[in-house]
Design an enzyme around this catalytic site. Structure first.
Site, mmCIF file in Angstrom:
data_model
loop_
_atom_site.group_PDB
_atom_site.id
_atom_site.type_symbol
_atom_site.label_atom_id
_atom_site.label_comp_id
_atom_site.label_asym_id
_atom_site.label_seq_id
_atom_site.Cartn_x
_atom_site.Cartn_y
_atom_site.Cartn_z
ATOM 1 N N ASN A 129 -41.570 -29.375 20.245
ATOM 2 C CA ASN A 129 -42.770 -28.723 20.027
ATOM 3 C C ASN A 129 -43.899 -29.355 19.572
ATOM 4 O O ASN A 129 -43.741 -30.461 18.640
ATOM 5 C CB ASN A 129 -42.444 -27.537 19.017
ATOM 6 C CG ASN A 129 -41.233 -26.772 19.517
ATOM 7 O OD1 ASN A 129 -40.981 -26.555 20.699
ATOM 8 N ND2 ASN A 129 -40.598 -25.907 18.715
ATOM 9 N N ASP A 131 -46.487 -28.025 18.047
ATOM 10 C CA ASP A 131 -47.454 -27.088 17.317
ATOM 11 C C ASP A 131 -47.502 -27.252 15.557
ATOM 12 O O ASP A 131 -48.044 -26.590 14.990
ATOM 13 C CB ASP A 131 -46.977 -25.689 17.226
ATOM 14 C CG ASP A 131 -45.299 -25.518 17.091
ATOM 15 O OD1 ASP A 131 -44.963 -26.050 16.201
ATOM 16 O OD2 ASP A 131 -44.633 -24.849 17.860
ATOM 17 N N HIS A 155 -42.788 -34.970 21.920
ATOM 18 C CA HIS A 155 -43.792 -34.694 22.500
ATOM 19 C C HIS A 155 -44.969 -34.953 22.332
ATOM 20 O O HIS A 155 -46.131 -34.487 22.719
ATOM 21 C CB HIS A 155 -43.489 -33.519 23.585
ATOM 22 C CG HIS A 155 -42.147 -33.670 24.244
ATOM 23 N ND1 HIS A 155 -41.370 -32.638 24.552
ATOM 24 C CD2 HIS A 155 -41.474 -34.710 25.023
ATOM 25 C CE1 HIS A 155 -40.439 -32.939 25.219
ATOM 26 N NE2 HIS A 155 -40.134 -34.156 25.611
ATOM 27 N N CYS A 222 -66.933 -39.656 23.313
ATOM 28 C CA CYS A 222 -66.412 -40.367 21.958
ATOM 29 C C CYS A 222 -67.609 -40.989 21.291
ATOM 30 O O CYS A 222 -68.061 -41.887 21.871
ATOM 31 C CB CYS A 222 -65.459 -41.221 22.426
ATOM 32 S SG CYS A 222 -64.744 -42.269 20.906
ATOM 33 N N CYS A 225 -67.239 -44.641 20.883
ATOM 34 C CA CYS A 225 -67.672 -45.501 21.797
ATOM 35 C C CYS A 225 -69.163 -45.733 22.300
ATOM 36 O O CYS A 225 -69.764 -46.602 22.531
ATOM 37 C CB CYS A 225 -67.026 -44.992 23.376
ATOM 38 S SG CYS A 225 -65.172 -45.250 23.387
ATOM 39 N N GLY A 268 -32.891 -23.334 20.245
ATOM 40 C CA GLY A 268 -34.021 -22.955 20.922
ATOM 41 C C GLY A 268 -34.674 -23.899 22.092
ATOM 42 O O GLY A 268 -35.680 -23.901 22.362
ATOM 43 N N GLY A 296 -29.614 -17.566 26.740
ATOM 44 C CA GLY A 296 -29.686 -17.940 28.177
ATOM 45 C C GLY A 296 -29.267 -19.148 28.585
ATOM 46 O O GLY A 296 -28.894 -19.919 27.828
#
Length: 368
Positions: A129, A131, A155, A222, A225, A268, A296
């Site tokens: 996740n 978050d 990730h 940016c 930059c 999960g 599932g």
């Protein structure tokens, strides 16, 4: 460049159903598995559903639709006009979708896992996740070093942004830059805040917008930059997009976390992304016991050495934690507070899932 998108129908076509289990039996099985500690834990989007953040996969997940087509990394960072248009679409949708993720609160699963982490039962969490809710759940009792060593965001995170030259900034600052450059969309975002009538938001902060032109949306350059005389709108969040590789450092760390644990708990996740699935395979190769707590079918169903408990973590995780920690669940003030904490706020049902087949969406956070 061709990058295939794994879907639940493709991955789970041969999955066999998992036998039903009662909550009491589930509590006993998971608690027994955790007893003894030193359990590395992998979490997926299903953990954040009770915080109001939708899962991609599952009964109404985005990837249940085989026509789903995300924006790929090479499209987002393309230096041509076509790439800029991808960035316009990505950043407008993400600008509107980020606040619900930013403001989300840890739920009972996050807090119970935090209690188990604090008690050193699960010293390492590898989360798919982006978050930041695992951090939110325990940050009031852990310092930065403990957070960095105890939680690996496989990730990436939605909460930071960087340009192609590596200039890094917090997401809130970048949101302010977007607001200043797009006053009309800022006014719309404020109206959404006021009414609460938000578009459907995905776990990566993306929203669905129908009949919207992105041509006038300004992607802020940016400023660092610009100080060097460069015009650069090639900016992305700290997410791993489809077609983008996880860094070698993050991959190495994830393998080390699996190797350091005596066993592996998965919570999960359907494990449809290979970046997480290969960690399960690594644990199996090392002959570590593996328990999968998820509702599932999943990619790991039927793998030798993987026990499956088919039940929502939020239905049992507090009871599991109390069973594992015993008197500490009452006598330790921090653990007791964590076990009293956590919201349960599931996303409302809607009818927009069918609409997703016509919407090219954002990052999967699931690279190889």
């Amino acid at each position: 460049m061709r990058v295939s998108v794994p879907t639940i129908p493709q991955l789970l076509a041969s999955a066999s159903p998992t036998p039903a289990i009662s909550p009491l039996e589930a509590i006993e099985r998971v608690a027994s598995f955790l007893t003894g500690g030193n359990v590395t834990t992998i979490t997926g989007a299903g953990v954040s559903v009770d915080s109001g953040i939708r899962a991609y996969r599952g009964e109404k997940g985005q990837y249940m639709n085989p026509n789903y087509k995300p924006i790929f990394y090479h499209e987002l960072v393309d230096e041509t006009v076509k790439g800029f248009k991808f960035r316009q679409r990505y950043w407008l949708r993400s600008y509107l979708g980020y606040p619900p993720v930013r403001d989300a609160l840890p739920n009972t699963t996050h807090c119970a896992l935090a209690a188990l982490q604090y008690a050193s039962v699960i010293p390492r969490i590898i989360t798919q996740n982006v978050d930041g809710l695992h951090h939110k759940a325990i940050s009031h009792v852990w310092n930065r070093n403990q957070l960095d060593s105890g939680i690996l965001e496989l990730h990436g995170t939605l909460h930071r942004v960087h340009c192609k030259h590596g200039h890094d900034v917090s997401r809130n600052i970048f949101q302010d830059r977007i607001s200043a450059a797009n006053p009309q969309w800022h006014a719309y975002a404020l109206e959404l805040e006021k009414t609460g009538n938000r578009p459907r938001t995905n776990p990566d902060g993306d929203v669905v917008l129908e009949g919207v032109s992105y041509d006038d949306f300004v992607v802020p350059e940016c400023p660092e930059c610009l100080m060097d005389g460069l015009h650069n709108t090639n900016i992305k969040p700290h997410l791993v997009f489809f077609g983008e590789s996880i860094s070698q450092e993050r991959k190495r760390r994830s393998y080390e976390d699996i190797e350091a644990g005596s066993r592996l708990l998965i919570v999960g996740s359907t494990l449809a992304t290979y970046s997480a699935f290969r960690l399960v395979k690594h644990a199996i190769e090392l002959q570590k016991p593996v328990l999968h707590l998820n509702i599932g079918p999943s990619r790991a169903d039927g793998l030798p050495g993987v026990q499956k408990v088919d039940i929502a973590s939020g239905d049992i995780i507090r009871q599991v934690t109390r069973a594992v920690l015993g008197t500490s669940a009452v006598q330790d003030n921090i653990i007791a507070e964590l076990l009293r904490s956590g919201i349960v706020k599931r996303p409302p049902p809607d009818h927009s899932d069918e609409d997703y087949s016509t919407n090219r969406n954002t990052a999967d956070m699931s690279s190889s």
